[in-house]
Every structure is written in C-alpha cells, then in structure tokens.
Design a protein around this motif. Structure first.
Motif: not given
Lengths: 336, 334
Positions: B7, B10, B25, B28, B48, B51
């Motif tokens: 990732i 993001l 986010v 990230f 979290k 994501t």
C-alpha cells in the motif's frame, strides 16, 4: 452459475420468504375450502330453471333493443319508462360482451368461468405484494447484516453480485408465480368440475385470462425489482417500505387533494395507481372533473383513457430508472 | 521475500451530513511480505478498518496504490480473491441459518468444494455445533464462524480484523494457536487487533497507524528496540538518597516512593558499582524494556494511560514488561 445457485438457496432459506409462501398457501387453502363449502353441483331442475331465467333475460334485452329501434324510427311512441340511449346499438344484445347465462341465476354454485378473473386478480395482488416485500428484504437484510460484504470478499465484482441477486430474485419469483397460478386456477377449475360449474370457457375466455395473467406476472416482477432497487438505494428493507408509504400518503393522497383544490386537469394521469390499473386491466377510463365546466354547453364527455401501453411505459420506465440508479450507486458505494 | 500486500499513499476521506469531512486514512503506506504474521495496530478511528476495507475493494480510496498478491486492488482484485481469506470487523450472519449452511452457501458462491465446510468448522472448533442456528451462538462463536469463512478458501493470505473480539481467554489462546499453525503452514497473516500483548505474542512484524498515517513498522523486535530507553528499575533501602547519588554520577534518575528508575544506561554494572561504592546495596535491578503497548501508546499519543502496572499474558512478573506509574514519580536533577 454457482453464485446463482447459492443465491437461490439463500433466498429459499430466508425465513421471511418461507413465511410469505406459507401465507400464500394458507390464503389459497382458506379460499378453496370456503369455495368448496359454499358450492354445490346444480341438479337438472335447478339448471333448467336458471337456463330459462337467462333465456328470458336475453329475450327482454332483445325486446328493449327492438323497441328502441322502432322508437328511433318513429314507428312507435316512446313510453314513460323507456330507456332510450343516444345510439340503440349500445343496448344491442348482439354487441354486448357477455349475455346473461344460467350461471347468473344459480345460487350457491361456484362457476369457474365467472369467478376466474377476480380470483386471478386476487392472486396477482398477493404475488405483487409478496414480490415487493421479498425483493426489498432480500437485498435490504443482506446489506444491513453485512451479508453482501461477506459475499463481496468472495466475489469482488459488485455489478455481477447485484445482478446475480436480482436475477435470482426475479427468476425464483417467476417460477413461484407460475406454479402458484397453475395450482390456484387448476384447483378452482377442478372445484368447478366437481362441485359447481365450469361455465362458458369458450371464445376469448382463455386468451383474455392469459392476457391478465401475463400482465399480472409482469407486474409481480416489476414490483420485486422496484422493492429491490429502492432497498439497495436506501441500504435497508425499511427504505423500500417507507418510500412506498411516503409516496401513497404524500402523492396519491396529498397531491391529489392539492390538484383538486387547484382544479388541475386530469390529475389521475400524474398518479402511478392510474398506470397500474391501466396496465393490469388493459385500459382504464378516467373522468376529468374540470373538463365539463360551467362554460361548456351541450353534451360533454370529460372522460379520457389510459391504455396498457402507457401503463407499461411508465411502470417499466420507473422501475428501469430505479434499478439503473441502484446498480450505479452500489457500484460506487463505500461499504462500511 | 515477495510482497503480498503493498500500500502506498492511501488516502480516504469520508463526507457525512452529521460529521462533515473526516479524513480516515492520510497517505498510509504498508508492506507485508510472504510468510509474515503481520500485526496491524492503531487506536480506534485511526484508519485500520478503512485501510483493510479499501484493500479488499469495499471502500473506494481517494488516492494511493494497493496491490494484493501482486494484483492491483480493486481493479484486479477478482483475479486473486480466491486466494485471500478475510474478515472485516465483526461480520454478521443470518441468525436463522446454521453455521453449516452459512459456510456452504459461501463455498457454493465461491466455487469451493463444500467438503471444506466440515474441515474449517473442525479447525475453529465448531464442528459439533455446526448444525445449530447462528442466533444461538455467543459472540465468540460467531467470531470463530467468521474465521472459518475466511479459511474456507484455503487462503495464501489471511486478513483478520479483530479476530479475538468476544473470545474468552481460552478462545483467544485457541485463535493464537490457529494463527500460528496457519503461519507455519505458509499462510501470510495480517492481523489487526487491539489486544497488543496478543500481537506481540503472535506477530513477527508490525505496522502501527495513528490518525491515518503509518508511525512505525518493521520486525516487532526492531520496533521495540527503537523505543528502548535502556531503563532500569532499582530497589534500594533509601531510594531518595540513591537517586541523589546516581544523579551526582551523571545518570538520569526518576525517583518513586519504593524504587527508582535509571534511564540511558547500557551496562547495569554502572548503577550497582556507583551505589556500592557509597555503601548502598542494590536489592533489585531489573531492565525495563518497552513492550508493544507502551510503544503503541507512545506513538499514538496516549501515554497518560501508561499508569497501571500490568503483566502481559505468559510473561513472568519481573521480565521487564512492567510499566511504571509515572504520575507518582518525580525527576531528580543530575
């Protein structure tokens, strides 16, 4: 194909669907039992008496028509109680859709040919409600419970998943509707055979009944797709139910009242219920209260007609637009 | 080692009528490599779950790139979905379906042999109760069912969001053993959890997220080492006097009523010798190594909660995983 199989199994296993099927079976059973209990097979004497009454009734109609013609020709002076339409053809027995028959003079006898149409309308009404509620709850509960998210973790193609769900719903509903209709009409036909009369089923009886049935099935599928689409847009079953309730209260009742106060011409053409009736019954004749106002003299026909074609266009257009919106929104929506 | 999850940058912002604009986010980054048991830590609302949902195609990111098992997500996620097992937050199931039917339908939809259903029910310890309706299940049993659904595909990558939610201590231990056995079998596991001790026990790598950004990542030992202040807890007869002695020797000391903490000392001999030379004998000298919880709280700006001494599951009381009540301490000037 696997996805459709899984969805079909999921749909059939839903408690709400099972409950609705049980209700359908219960309504079916109650109707059959009460019909059976209230009907008997007429004896020869009862039948011949009814036939004589029907023949007498037809003879009276012919006499009235003949009298009308003669009065119009001026060969007979009109009597005080004579009914004289503008055109005598209106009461010509030869042009009347359905002449009195023995069935009309039999008491406590179930005549299939006479009852088939209202029975079919009852079935269509039930299946339409069934379709709407099942359509809405099928996707609504899935969206609300996270079932769709679970499924998307397996099949991340959203349009495919939604299409599989809608296709399964419509396919399953069509299958159930065909089976229910066949069982329903078949059962009443048998009652007519065994404990009543089948009646006159010749001519355009079956084609006419088949046309209502096909239009009814189409309505059932449209209602299911509509419920599915609105629940998808609102993410919840109650969104569909609320939308329908709001529409009925705000538009069908509230706006109709406002239209009347403002004397808007032909307000029924703005109502979905008019197009629903037009689609289901082939056409609907409506009356415009404002068409024949004080300024008009002489004969005024304030009626107008909505045909099944306009009904189909409106219902299909609305459902199509909502389904397209549901797919578009579902494709882009964040599932949180 | 090949990257299983990548990732980069993001971003995701939610717009709601009630709360307005909320950045979930914010740029990230994450890298999970094959074979890792990777812990994903962050406080509530740190991004979290957003994501994970974005990674699994459930949420549309505003920016950034994501790859799962080498496939761009969400565009090519369908190509690898059959190799990724996932549970996101607490999944719900139809209450009147049995666990067996729930899994069977998923297996059918995903083209997995339905024979796997019994296997995964066995794996999560639900085999005997697989024919019961889910509505009779406890939260922990539902959680096991969710894990079972993720295992159905025999995944190469397993993403578990709070798998220990609702589990009792025995259930947590079973889940830990299950995760370990999957990792030993070569499954890469990404594990998001609030139970930091659990992450420390299971995971070999960790990513910590705060306010939508990555604040720490790497092997657990390295992340912890990065926060090691070389602290020692010292118990002596007179902590006040010992603090003054050590302070005069140039050491950074915090004095508490019954002990003192010396910071920045590599070799504990320095402490014992300094005190011994002044005739003060050390009763206890314990290294205070950071645990994941203290690092987590430090990074996510919540260290006021590091107040209650606690023992992490499975660790002896004096092995350096005890946090001190810093509010009752006072600094002694060197």
């Amino acid at each position: 194909m696997n996805l459709v199989r899984a969805e079909l199994e999921r749909l059939a296993a839903r408690r709400f669907v099972q409950l609705m099927v049980v209700l359908l079976a219960a309504a079916f059973a109650v109707t059959v039992v009460t019909t059976l209990a209230g009907s008997h097979r007429p004896g020869p004497a009862e039948l011949s008496r009814a036939q004589a009454q029907a023949a007498e009734s037809v003879r009276q109609m012919e006499m009235t028509y003949d009298r009308c013609l003669r009065i119009r020709e001026g060969t007979l002076p009109p009597g005080e109680n004579d009914y004289l339409p503008r055109d005598c053809a209106q009461i010509d027995p030869a042009q009347i859709e359905e002449l009195p028959s023995a069935a009309d003079y039999l008491s406590g006898v179930f005549v299939f040919a006479k009852e088939a149409e209202p029975l079919l309308y009852f079935l269509i009404a039930f299946l339409t409600l069934f379709g709407f509620l099942v359509g809405a709850s099928y996707i609504g509960a899935d969206l609300n419970s996270g079932g769709v998210v679970n499924l998307l973790l397996w099949r991340p193609r959203r349009p495919l998943v939604l299409a599989a769900k809608l296709g399964t719903l419509l396919g399953g509903l069509l299958g159930l509707s065909v089976l229910a209709s066949a069982a329903y009409l078949g059962a009443f036909w048998l009652i007519g055979q065994a404990s009543g009369l089948v009646g006159r089923t010749g001519g355009d009886f079956w084609p006419s009944l088949a046309a209502i049935w096909v239009r009814g099935l189409m309505l059932v599928l449209l209602a299911a797709a509509l419920g599915f689409a609105v629940a998808t847009l609102g993410r919840h079953t109650s969104a569909a139910l609320g939308t329908v309730a709001a529409y009925v209260v705000v538009w069908e009742l509230g706006a109709r009242l406002v239209f009347q106060i403002l004397e808007v011409g032909r307000p029924d053409r703005y109502m979905l219920s008019s197009y629903l009736a037009a689609w289901l019954s082939g056409e609907v004749r409506l009356w415009d209260n404002n068409a024949c106002g004080p300024g008009i003299s002489g004969y005024c026909d304030g009626s107008y007609t909505l045909t099944w074609t306009s009904g189909l266009v409106v219902l299909l257009g609305l459902t199509g637009a909502l389904v397209a919106a549901a797919f578009t929104v579902f494709r882009r929506r964040d599932l949180i | 080692m090949s990257a299983v999850i990548e990732i980069a940058g993001l971003r995701k912002t939610f717009h709601t009528l009630r709360q307005g604009r909320r950045i979930a986010v914010d740029g990230f980054d994450m890298l999970v490599e094959a074979g890792q048991v990777h812990g994903f830590l962050g406080p509530n609302g740190s991004g979290k779950t957003t994501t994970l949902r974005a990674l699994l195609g459930l949420v549309r990111p505003d920016a950034g790139r994501m790859r799962v098992l080498g496939a761009e997500s969400p565009e090519h996620l369908p190509d690898v979905a059959g190799r990724v097992g996932a549970i996101v937050e607490s999944p719900q199931f139809f209450a009147n379906f049995t666990a067996h039917r729930t899994l069977r339908l998923l297996a059918l939809a995903g083209g997995v042999p339905t024979a796997r259903v019994d296997e995964v029910l066995e794996q999560v310890g639900l085999r005997d109760r697989g024919d019961e309706r889910v509505k009779g299940y406890s939260l922990g049993m539902k959680q096991r069912l969710a894990v079972a659904s993720a295992l159905l595909k025999s995944p190469e990558l397993l993403i578990l969001d709070e798998p220990a939610n609702g589990l009792d201590p025995a259930g947590i231990r079973e889940m830990r053993d299950l995760t370990r056995s999957l990792a030993e079998a070569g499954v890469t596991v990404l594990l998001s959890s609030h139970i930091l001790a659990e992450i420390q026990l299971i995971c070999d790598h960790v990513t910590i997220v705060s306010r939508g950004r990555r604040v720490a990542y790497g092997p657990v030992e390295e992340v912890l080492a990065g926060f090691d202040q070389h602290q020692w807890r010292v118990r002596v007869a007179d902590p006040e006097q010992a603090g003054q002695l050590l302070g005069r020797a140039g050491l950074s000391v915090t004095v508490a009523p019954d002990h003192l903490v010396v910071t920045g000392v590599q070799d504990p001999e320095t402490i014992s010798r300094t005190l011994g030379e002044q005739g003060m004998w050390v009763r206890e000298l314990v290294p205070l190594r950071p645990d994941l919880e203290s690092v987590f709280l430090e990074l996510t700006g919540d260290h006021e909660h590091v107040a209650v001494p606690r023992q992490v599951d499975g660790a002896p009381p004096n092995d350096g995983v005890i946090d001190l009540d810093v509010r009752e301490s006072r600094e002694v000037d060197a």
